[in-house]
Scaffold this motif. Structure first.
Motif, PDB file in Angstrom:
ATOM      1  N   TYR A   1      -4.907   7.997 -15.103  1.00 47.89           N
ATOM      2  CA  TYR A   1      -4.710   7.748 -13.671  1.00 47.89           C
ATOM      3  C   TYR A   1      -4.339   6.288 -13.418  1.00 47.89           C
ATOM      4  O   TYR A   1      -3.472   5.986 -12.589  1.00 47.89           O
ATOM      5  N   GLN A   2      -5.005   5.382 -14.110  1.00 50.63           N
ATOM      6  CA  GLN A   2      -4.690   3.961 -13.934  1.00 50.63           C
ATOM      7  C   GLN A   2      -3.236   3.668 -14.300  1.00 50.63           C
ATOM      8  O   GLN A   2      -2.550   2.924 -13.596  1.00 50.63           O
ATOM      9  N   ALA A   3      -2.775   4.257 -15.390  1.00 50.03           N
ATOM     10  CA  ALA A   3      -1.386   4.037 -15.804  1.00 50.03           C
ATOM     11  C   ALA A   3      -0.417   4.641 -14.789  1.00 50.03           C
ATOM     12  O   ALA A   3       0.582   4.001 -14.412  1.00 50.03           O
ATOM     13  N   LEU A   4      -0.702   5.859 -14.335  1.00 50.79           N
ATOM     14  CA  LEU A   4       0.210   6.534 -13.416  1.00 50.79           C
ATOM     15  C   LEU A   4       0.179   5.921 -12.017  1.00 50.79           C
ATOM     16  O   LEU A   4       1.185   5.958 -11.291  1.00 50.79           O
ATOM     17  N   ALA A   5      -0.962   5.354 -11.633  1.00 53.33           N
ATOM     18  CA  ALA A   5      -1.068   4.730 -10.309  1.00 53.33           C
ATOM     19  C   ALA A   5      -0.129   3.540 -10.161  1.00 53.33           C
ATOM     20  O   ALA A   5       0.178   3.123  -9.029  1.00 53.33           O
ATOM     21  N   LYS A   6       0.355   3.004 -11.271  1.00 55.95           N
ATOM     22  CA  LYS A   6       1.300   1.871 -11.212  1.00 55.95           C
ATOM     23  C   LYS A   6       2.693   2.322 -10.788  1.00 55.95           C
ATOM     24  O   LYS A   6       3.511   1.498 -10.366  1.00 55.95           O
TER      25      LYS A   6
ATOM     26  N   PRO B   1       5.467   3.604  -8.443  1.00 54.28           N
ATOM     27  CA  PRO B   1       5.561   3.530  -6.979  1.00 54.28           C
ATOM     28  C   PRO B   1       5.594   4.879  -6.287  1.00 54.28           C
ATOM     29  O   PRO B   1       5.208   4.979  -5.105  1.00 54.28           O
ATOM     30  N   ASN B   2       6.047   5.930  -6.971  1.00 53.68           N
ATOM     31  CA  ASN B   2       6.144   7.247  -6.333  1.00 53.68           C
ATOM     32  C   ASN B   2       4.906   8.117  -6.515  1.00 53.68           C
ATOM     33  O   ASN B   2       4.790   9.162  -5.866  1.00 53.68           O
ATOM     34  N   ILE B   3       3.991   7.733  -7.391  1.00 49.60           N
ATOM     35  CA  ILE B   3       2.794   8.536  -7.641  1.00 49.60           C
ATOM     36  C   ILE B   3       1.669   8.010  -6.755  1.00 49.60           C
ATOM     37  O   ILE B   3       1.208   6.882  -6.918  1.00 49.60           O
ATOM     38  N   VAL B   4       1.254   8.847  -5.796  1.00 45.47           N
ATOM     39  CA  VAL B   4       0.406   8.352  -4.706  1.00 45.47           C
ATOM     40  C   VAL B   4      -1.040   8.817  -4.779  1.00 45.47           C
ATOM     41  O   VAL B   4      -1.877   8.347  -4.013  1.00 45.47           O
ATOM     42  N   GLY B   5      -1.357   9.758  -5.675  1.00 46.02           N
ATOM     43  CA  GLY B   5      -2.745  10.202  -5.735  1.00 46.02           C
ATOM     44  C   GLY B   5      -2.881  11.473  -6.533  1.00 46.02           C
ATOM     45  O   GLY B   5      -1.955  11.906  -7.226  1.00 46.02           O
TER      46      GLY B   5
ATOM     47  N   MET C   1       0.849  -1.200   0.000  1.00 47.61           N
ATOM     48  CA  MET C   1       0.000   0.000   0.000  1.00 47.61           C
ATOM     49  C   MET C   1       0.879   1.242   0.000  1.00 47.61           C
ATOM     50  O   MET C   1       1.830   1.339   0.775  1.00 47.61           O
ATOM     51  N   LYS C   2       0.548   2.197  -0.868  1.00 48.87           N
ATOM     52  CA  LYS C   2       1.306   3.442  -0.920  1.00 48.87           C
ATOM     53  C   LYS C   2       0.993   4.310   0.293  1.00 48.87           C
ATOM     54  O   LYS C   2      -0.104   4.256   0.845  1.00 48.87           O
TER      55      LYS C   2
ATOM     56  N   LEU D   1     -11.639   2.347 -10.102  1.00 47.88           N
ATOM     57  CA  LEU D   1     -10.753   1.598 -10.990  1.00 47.88           C
ATOM     58  C   LEU D   1      -9.272   1.661 -10.622  1.00 47.88           C
ATOM     59  O   LEU D   1      -8.495   0.806 -11.056  1.00 47.88           O
ATOM     60  N   CYS D   2      -8.878   2.659  -9.847  1.00 50.24           N
ATOM     61  CA  CYS D   2      -7.479   2.735  -9.426  1.00 50.24           C
ATOM     62  C   CYS D   2      -7.297   1.948  -8.128  1.00 50.24           C
ATOM     63  O   CYS D   2      -8.252   1.758  -7.367  1.00 50.24           O
ATOM     64  N   PRO D   3      -6.080   1.486  -7.837  1.00 48.72           N
ATOM     65  CA  PRO D   3      -5.849   0.706  -6.620  1.00 48.72           C
ATOM     66  C   PRO D   3      -6.139   1.519  -5.371  1.00 48.72           C
ATOM     67  O   PRO D   3      -6.063   2.764  -5.398  1.00 48.72           O
ATOM     68  N   PRO D   4      -6.464   0.859  -4.247  1.00 47.52           N
ATOM     69  CA  PRO D   4      -6.842   1.571  -3.019  1.00 47.52           C
ATOM     70  C   PRO D   4      -5.784   2.553  -2.528  1.00 47.52           C
ATOM     71  O   PRO D   4      -6.115   3.549  -1.891  1.00 47.52           O
ATOM     72  N   GLY D   5      -4.511   2.298  -2.811  1.00 49.67           N
ATOM     73  CA  GLY D   5      -3.454   3.192  -2.356  1.00 49.67           C
ATOM     74  C   GLY D   5      -3.348   4.480  -3.135  1.00 49.67           C
ATOM     75  O   GLY D   5      -2.559   5.365  -2.774  1.00 49.67           O
TER      76      GLY D   5
END
Length: 295
Positions: A151-156, A158-162, A1-2, A179-183
């Motif tokens: 957003y989905q691409a950028l959420a992958k 590790p440093n982009i948190v929201g 989790m980020k 659609l984006c991960p919970p973190g």
């Protein structure tokens, strides 16, 4: 989790000017007022801080001063986005070296990049630093907005948190949360949408109004975080007239006038921004009256 950089209310703090320079002493007082008012994080050199008209040296002086004055009491987030990827990387690296806790990076204005260009732009910034990067989507000011696929691409990364979402596009916000991960955290970028976005799962707001009413914006977000949405809704309604007045002209023109009205700092702006009209000053003055600090 980020990591979640902050929950609650972060102030997009104004930059006080004195003639041709930055009033760092007044800036210190504004920071202390925010911390005493319960603000949960401080965003320095953002849109409200008139970053676009600050020199590189002024930006770095403000960022360094903010880090030093805050002294780790709350997170410090530096606005480091520009419409040049190379300049954004240079600012981001310098802000990281100054000790900030995170970066806020706006969609590149004027260039109107494609969605693929946005992914590459933000990824290049995030690749260059080790601190968390928060995206800033504000199409009304930049002429370009992010899609949920971006957003989905950028959420992958590790440093982009929201993202600070200032589009007020609730379909986009809901798709992002679904659609984006919970973190991948969503923060409201518009004061008037704070309770609504937090009801959907947002974690707070990056606020203009907190410059004027830090305690109320902190309280609003805390009520939401505690799922006390009826009370939060009542407070959001109480703040409605003030928030509307703070955006009756382009930000940060009204909030600078409000700060001067309360004697907190000079209302000076840098061209091309100028002081607000008398008609809107009357509206702002009326909206500020219930929140006038006790003498």
């Amino acid at each position: 989790m980020k990591p979640c950089v902050f929950t609650g209310s972060a102030v997009a703090i104004v930059t006080p000017f004195c003639g041709d320079g930055v009033d760092l002493e007044a800036f210190d007082h504004l920071i202390e007022r925010q911390i005493q008012g319960g603000t949960d994080a401080i965003v320095v050199c953002g849109t409200t801080g008139e970053a676009a008209t600050l020199s590189y040296n002024e930006r770095m002086a403000l960022i360094e001063r903010c880090v030093r004055t805050v002294d780790r009491r709350v997170p410090v987030i530096a606005g480091s986005g520009t419409n040049s990827t190379a300049s954004s990387i240079a600012l981001s690296k310098a802000a990281q070296s100054a000790g900030v806790d995170a970066l806020l990076t706006v969609t590149p204005y004027y260039n109107k990049a494609s969605q693929s260009g946005l992914v590459q732009h933000f990824s290049a910034i995030a690749d260059a630093v080790d601190v968390p990067v928060i995206l800033y989507n504000v199409p009304a000011r930049t002429g370009i907005g992010c899609t949920v696929q971006t957003y989905q691409a950028l959420a992958k990364h590790p440093n982009i948190v929201g993202v600070k979402e200032a589009s007020d596009n609730f379909d986009l916000i809901q798709d992002t949360l679904n659609l984006c991960p919970p973190g991948f955290t969503v923060w409201s970028g518009n004061d008037g949408s704070t309770a609504a976005i937090m009801a959907l799962g947002g974690k707070g707001v990056i606020s203009v109004a907190a410059n004027v009413v830090p305690r109320e914006m902190h309280e609003l977000t805390q009520l939401c975080l505690k799922n006390r949405f009826l009370e939060a809704g009542a407070l959001q309604l109480k703040l409605h007239e003030l928030i509307r007045a703070l955006f009756c002209e382009v930000n940060p023109i009204p909030v600078k006038a409000a700060m001067e009205f309360f004697g907190l700092c000079s209302g000076e702006l840098r061209l091309p921004l100028c002081r607000m009209s008398e008609r809107h000053l009357e509206q702002l003055s009326h909206a500020l009256e219930p929140f006038r600090p006790a003498v």
